[in-house]
Motif scaffolding. Structure first.
Motif, PDB file in Angstrom:
ATOM      1  N   ILE A   1       0.840  -1.193   0.000  1.00 11.22           N
ATOM      2  CA  ILE A   1       0.000   0.000   0.000  1.00 11.22           C
ATOM      3  C   ILE A   1       0.881   1.251   0.000  1.00 11.22           C
ATOM      4  O   ILE A   1       0.600   2.231  -0.704  1.00 11.22           O
ATOM      5  N   ALA A   2       1.936   1.221   0.785  1.00 13.23           N
ATOM      6  CA  ALA A   2       2.836   2.376   0.843  1.00 13.23           C
ATOM      7  C   ALA A   2       3.479   2.627  -0.510  1.00 13.23           C
ATOM      8  O   ALA A   2       3.605   3.788  -0.946  1.00 13.23           O
ATOM      9  N   THR A   3       3.885   1.572  -1.210  1.00 10.42           N
ATOM     10  CA  THR A   3       4.485   1.716  -2.542  1.00 10.42           C
ATOM     11  C   THR A   3       3.467   2.293  -3.520  1.00 10.42           C
ATOM     12  O   THR A   3       3.784   3.187  -4.305  1.00 10.42           O
ATOM     13  N   TYR A   4       2.253   1.795  -3.471  1.00 12.90           N
ATOM     14  CA  TYR A   4       1.193   2.303  -4.349  1.00 12.90           C
ATOM     15  C   TYR A   4       0.961   3.783  -4.110  1.00 12.90           C
ATOM     16  O   TYR A   4       0.890   4.590  -5.047  1.00 12.90           O
ATOM     17  N   LEU A   5       0.859   4.164  -2.859  1.00 14.84           N
ATOM     18  CA  LEU A   5       0.611   5.571  -2.535  1.00 14.84           C
ATOM     19  C   LEU A   5       1.794   6.443  -2.942  1.00 14.84           C
ATOM     20  O   LEU A   5       1.611   7.579  -3.400  1.00 14.84           O
ATOM     21  N   ARG A   6       3.029   5.943  -2.781  1.00 14.92           N
ATOM     22  CA  ARG A   6       4.206   6.697  -3.189  1.00 14.92           C
ATOM     23  C   ARG A   6       4.210   6.929  -4.689  1.00 14.92           C
ATOM     24  O   ARG A   6       4.522   8.017  -5.167  1.00 14.92           O
ATOM     25  N   LEU A   7       3.860   5.889  -5.447  1.00 15.31           N
ATOM     26  CA  LEU A   7       3.834   6.023  -6.902  1.00 15.31           C
ATOM     27  C   LEU A   7       2.734   6.978  -7.365  1.00 15.31           C
ATOM     28  O   LEU A   7       2.860   7.607  -8.408  1.00 15.31           O
ATOM     29  N   ARG A   8       1.679   7.057  -6.656  1.00 18.58           N
ATOM     30  CA  ARG A   8       0.585   7.963  -7.003  1.00 18.58           C
ATOM     31  C   ARG A   8       0.847   9.387  -6.511  1.00 18.58           C
ATOM     32  O   ARG A   8       0.071  10.292  -6.796  1.00 18.58           O
TER      33      ARG A   8
END
Length: 164
Positions: free
Chosen positions: A14-21
């Motif tokens: 989830i953290a990676t997804y949010l960082r990419l967004r």
């Protein structure tokens, strides 16, 4: 860009997804939801095996209220198994109304003999086809012309008085 330090309560995916967004994960807004366990939808549990076609059709006919109609049809179709092959050659069910099954026979002799066996036949029908709703059986001979017409026929000698 945003702060690359991960928040410890947020899963890494989830953290990676949010960082990419371009969003910043926060520990306050992210809560891991507890999944409610529904036994009906869990794999490899009792009742999850596929049912047979007969079971599915049985359930469908029961839910739709077709059991009585199908039972009556089975009774008519399987009359030779119920009454026996010799008897079935000389008789056939013609109507079922109000719990009274009317069976037409080839002769009055067959109708009378089957009348003697009526209790056995009714018992067998109720055992094999309980949903059909048969309470009594009436055996009639071959059709003969009748001078009585309608529900208001008057008892008496009838047309014999008018001839001659």
């Amino acid at each position: 860009m945003t702060d690359p330090t991960p928040v410890p309560d947020v899963p890494e995916t989830i953290a990676t997804y949010l960082r990419l967004r371009g969003l910043k994960p926060s520990a306050k807004t992210w809560k891991k939801r507890k999944r409610l366990v529904d036994d009906e939808n869990q794999p490899f549990t009792k009742g999850r095996d596929p049912g047979t076609l007969g079971d599915v059709l049985g359930t469908l006919s029961k839910d739709a209220g077709w059991e009585a109609v199908l039972s009556r049809e089975d009774l008519v179709r399987q009359w030779d198994e119920l009454a026996g092959p010799d008897t079935a050659k000389h008789s056939e069910p013609v109507s079922l109304e109000g719990g009274l099954l009317t069976v037409k026979c080839d002769s009055t002799a067959w109708a009378k003999n089957l009348q003697y066996m009526r209790a056995v036949i009714v018992t067998e029908i109720e055992r094999r086809y309980p949903e059909a709703g048969v309470k009594d059986v009436r055996f009639v001979g071959p059709d003969v012309p009748s001078w009585k017409w309608g529900p208001r026929a008057v008892p008496g000698r009838g047309p014999r008085d008018t001839y001659g």
